[in-house]
Write an enzyme that holds these catalytic residues in place. Sequence first.
Site, PDB file in Angstrom:
ATOM      1  N   HIS A 187       0.842  -1.201   0.000  1.00 43.30           N
ATOM      2  CA  HIS A 187       0.000   0.000   0.000  1.00 43.30           C
ATOM      3  C   HIS A 187       0.877   1.252   0.000  1.00 43.30           C
ATOM      4  CE1 HIS A 187      -3.034  -2.605   2.361  1.00 43.30           C
ATOM      5  NE2 HIS A 187      -3.516  -2.470   1.131  1.00 43.30           N
ATOM      6  N   ARG A 214      -1.468  -6.724  -7.747  1.00 45.87           N
ATOM      7  CA  ARG A 214      -0.371  -7.630  -7.414  1.00 45.87           C
ATOM      8  C   ARG A 214      -0.245  -8.781  -8.388  1.00 45.87           C
ATOM      9  NH1 ARG A 214      -2.532  -8.857  -1.514  1.00 45.87           N
ATOM     10  NH2 ARG A 214      -4.300  -9.074  -2.905  1.00 45.87           N
ATOM     11  N   LYS A 257     -17.679  -6.621   8.547  1.00 49.01           N
ATOM     12  CA  LYS A 257     -16.338  -7.187   8.487  1.00 49.01           C
ATOM     13  C   LYS A 257     -15.688  -7.131   9.866  1.00 49.01           C
ATOM     14  CE  LYS A 257     -12.476  -6.974   5.263  1.00 49.01           C
ATOM     15  NZ  LYS A 257     -11.820  -6.197   4.225  1.00 49.01           N
TER      16      LYS A 257
END
Length: 152
Positions: free
Chosen positions: A17, A90, A41
Amino acid sequence: MRRALFPGSFDPITNGHYDIITRGIKLFDEVIVAIGINSEKKYMFSLEERKHFIEEAFKDEPKVKVVTYEGLTIDFCKEVNAEFILRGLRNPADFEFEKAIAHTNRKLSKIETVFLLTASKTSFISSSIVRDVIRNHGDYTVLVPDSVRVHP
């Protein structure tokens, strides 16, 4: 002003990040790191801790702002006048997932998504891997900015 929103849960912020934000500030006048709030979450770190980790990591960078938000990312982009969403990729799985979101966001708004490939030295790092290392008392410090400190 070219303003980009970099959304995520950042639980916690990783060196991946950090790399994307650092490279993003070269492309944009301002990068807003937006911590999304999802009540369904379960997070390892509180919202305040996650915000603090990022603010500390970029305390000397005036082009980075850290905020929290709820709801649709594109609605928040409109609220803060961000014309771009910044995302890091990624691997091919990230691309497929992010592509669908970018197409949806583009269909619902005029906001463009800008993808940056992660640096090879950070492409293996994810917040979930960092959390697993922390849970198992491993050396997570090589995976995160110095601002991320966990007290056992």
